[in-house]
Enzyme design. Structure first.
Site, PDB file in Angstrom:
ATOM      1  N   PHE A 224      61.273  97.053  31.610  1.00  0.00           N
ATOM      2  CA  PHE A 224      61.070  96.170  30.452  1.00  0.00           C
ATOM      3  C   PHE A 224      60.324  96.837  29.400  1.00  0.00           C
ATOM      4  O   PHE A 224      59.452  96.504  28.865  1.00  0.00           O
ATOM      5  CB  PHE A 224      60.073  95.043  31.270  1.00  0.00           C
ATOM      6  CG  PHE A 224      60.511  94.336  32.382  1.00  0.00           C
ATOM      7  CD1 PHE A 224      61.383  93.465  32.578  1.00  0.00           C
ATOM      8  CD2 PHE A 224      59.833  94.793  33.617  1.00  0.00           C
ATOM      9  CE1 PHE A 224      61.622  92.830  33.813  1.00  0.00           C
ATOM     10  CE2 PHE A 224      60.295  94.338  34.814  1.00  0.00           C
ATOM     11  CZ  PHE A 224      61.229  93.264  34.677  1.00  0.00           C
ATOM     12  N   ASP A 245      65.673  97.851  29.897  1.00  0.00           N
ATOM     13  CA  ASP A 245      65.595  96.673  29.353  1.00  0.00           C
ATOM     14  C   ASP A 245      66.900  96.062  29.371  1.00  0.00           C
ATOM     15  O   ASP A 245      68.088  96.697  29.210  1.00  0.00           O
ATOM     16  CB  ASP A 245      65.142  96.600  27.949  1.00  0.00           C
ATOM     17  CG  ASP A 245      64.387  95.354  27.572  1.00  0.00           C
ATOM     18  OD1 ASP A 245      63.152  95.250  27.651  1.00  0.00           O
ATOM     19  OD2 ASP A 245      64.993  94.308  27.244  1.00  0.00           O
ATOM     20  N   SER A 246      66.883  94.731  29.594  1.00  0.00           N
ATOM     21  CA  SER A 246      68.382  93.847  29.524  1.00  0.00           C
ATOM     22  C   SER A 246      68.435  93.573  27.957  1.00  0.00           C
ATOM     23  O   SER A 246      69.706  93.217  27.888  1.00  0.00           O
ATOM     24  CB  SER A 246      67.957  92.582  30.238  1.00  0.00           C
ATOM     25  OG  SER A 246      67.146  91.752  29.535  1.00  0.00           O
ATOM     26  N   ASP A 293      56.166  96.067  33.001  1.00  0.00           N
ATOM     27  CA  ASP A 293      55.954  95.146  31.911  1.00  0.00           C
ATOM     28  C   ASP A 293      56.700  93.880  31.736  1.00  0.00           C
ATOM     29  O   ASP A 293      57.485  93.780  30.449  1.00  0.00           O
ATOM     30  CB  ASP A 293      55.744  95.533  30.421  1.00  0.00           C
ATOM     31  CG  ASP A 293      54.971  94.830  29.383  1.00  0.00           C
ATOM     32  OD1 ASP A 293      54.048  93.788  29.874  1.00  0.00           O
ATOM     33  OD2 ASP A 293      54.944  95.322  28.184  1.00  0.00           O
ATOM     34  N   CYS A 333      51.815  89.029  31.472  1.00  0.00           N
ATOM     35  CA  CYS A 333      51.056  88.346  30.421  1.00  0.00           C
ATOM     36  C   CYS A 333      51.287  86.895  30.629  1.00  0.00           C
ATOM     37  O   CYS A 333      51.341  86.250  29.583  1.00  0.00           O
ATOM     38  CB  CYS A 333      52.055  88.816  29.157  1.00  0.00           C
ATOM     39  SG  CYS A 333      53.922  88.511  29.469  1.00  0.00           S
TER      40      CYS A 333
END
Ligand code: SAH
Length: 389
Positions: A224, A245-246, A293, A333
């Site tokens: 991420f 990451d996507s 993350d 988060c």
């Protein structure tokens, strides 16, 4: 905005305020009087005693957000004083960074107002009807305080829907370049102020990037990665870093960031991190440093169970890829997932993976996103660092 409308609340609401929490829910409002959307209103208890001044929302379940425990006007002088205090605190905690959060909502006693500074530019978020109604004055005060070249409103967030406010990104002042370049932690970063995630980049991880870099070594994996925050900080400590990451758009900026900093040992991969971790596990790949993350899996309290399964899965898979002495940096988060809950789920993952973990750091959001002691919602980021013993 200068309305003197009065809103009466019940005893439960008065208790909340007495306990230091600035929100009053719709079910605890007894009489809305003549309050109109976005007004700063006098809040009184059932016997008419003044509890303070709050922004009134005609749409949200959070009807009132306290601005002060006194009778005040939400005017230029009031706002300027709060902004100056917010800026003075940042001066003490952000060192030489060009980008940081200047105003963090409740934690700066300005509920619903976010201001992020990116060098000569400001990105603001007006998250309730009161702050939205005050947009003009907020812009004037920020102009006086920071003399920015441009201010953009990143009002493209979901919470605005609950306030019956439009979701939009709008330039409020000056011009906003397609991309700005700035320095953070001694590295150069390209920031897309109009379209980047959050208000551009993830300012809240700034100090955690440095912590992760202190532990990083060997082969690194940053899951991420978005625009490369952790990966680029780890690069100088690691032999190589794989960053996943996507979002292809985010990775495009990440690659540019790498080039601007002369970093050549990070390999960017557009993939689903869950699948990638599973694939690496099946292939027997090993790493010495892994960062997780993920986006907020639990955006509401009801989504917590599903979120915990997500955290368990990625942590379990990451732990299976780590060598002995390897380091796991595991973040969440989601405000709704407490540090204790995250510890619990990582402990369960470690047990399943047959790994024994030492907790080496317990971290949170950077100091420019302060936590207000009596407002639990201001604490959302957890960044836990473990070593496989
Ligand atoms: N570590 C980043 C911030 C991560 S935010 C930084 O410090 O800048 C979460 C990121 O996860 C977003 O960039 C989003 O595009 C990405 N993402 C969401 N779901 C994903 C998935 N299943 N696989 C990989 N990336 C995903």
């Amino acid at each position: 905005m200068g309305s003197t409308a009065e809103v009466k609340v019940n005893r439960k609401a008065a208790g909340r305020i007495a306990n230091g929490h600035p929100w009053i829910f719709s079910s605890d409002v007894v009489d809305r009087g003549k309050a109109a959307a976005g007004d700063a209103v006098r809040v009184v208890d059932q016997s008419g005693r003044l509890l303070g001044t709050a922004h009134y929302s005609a749409a949200s379940q959070i009807t009132l957000r306290l601005l002060s425990r006194e009778a005040v006007a939400f005017d230029r002088a009031f706002l300027m004083e709060r902004l100056r205090r917010a800026a003075a605190y940042r001066a003490a905690v952000v060192a030489e960074n060009e980008c940081y959060r200047l105003v963090y909502s409740e934690a700066d006693l300005l509920p619903g107002l976010i201001v992020d500074r990116y060098g000569d530019y400001l990105a603001v978020q007006l998250l309730n009807q009161g702050m939205d109604a005050g947009a003009g004055m907020i812009v004037e005060c920020l102009t006086e305080l920071c003399a920015p070249k441009g201010i953009v409103a990143r009002n493209d967030v979901e919470v605005r829907t609950r306030e019956a406010l439009p979701r939009e990104t709008r330039v409020l002042v000056g011009e906003i370049p397609v991309e700005v370049s700035m320095r953070m932690n001694g590295l150069a970063w390209h920031v897309d102020l109009m379209g980047g995630q959050k208000t551009g980049i993830f300012l809240d991880q700034r100090e955690n990037y440095q912590a992760a870099a202190r532990w990083a070594r060997g082969r690194g994996l940053d899951c991420f990665t978005c625009t490369g925050g952790f990966a680029l900080h780890m690069a100088s400590r690691c032999d190589s870093v794989e960053a996943v990451d996507s979002s292809g758009a985010a990775l495009g900026i990440a690659a540019k960031n790498a080039a601007s900093n002369g970093i050549g040992n990070v390999h960017w991969m557009e993939a689903n991190a869950f699948d990638l971790l599973a694939g690496h596990d099946a292939a027997g790949r090993k790493f010495q440093t892994i960062v997780l993350d993920p986006p907020a899996f639990a955006k509401s309290r009801t989504a917590v169970d599903g979120a915990m399964r997500g955290y368990k899965e990625i942590n379990l898979r990451a732990l299976r890829l780590l060598e002995r002495d390897g380091v796991l940096v595991s973040c969440s988060c989601s405000h709704h997932v407490s540090e204790a809950a995250l510890f619990e789920v990582i402990a369960a993952a470690a047990l399943d993976a047959g790994r024994t973990l030492r907790v080496v750091e317990r971290r949170t959001q950077a100091l420019d996103h302060p936590v207000l002691l009596t407002v639990a919602e201001t604490h959302y980021l957890k960044c836990l660092i473990f070593q496989v013993v």
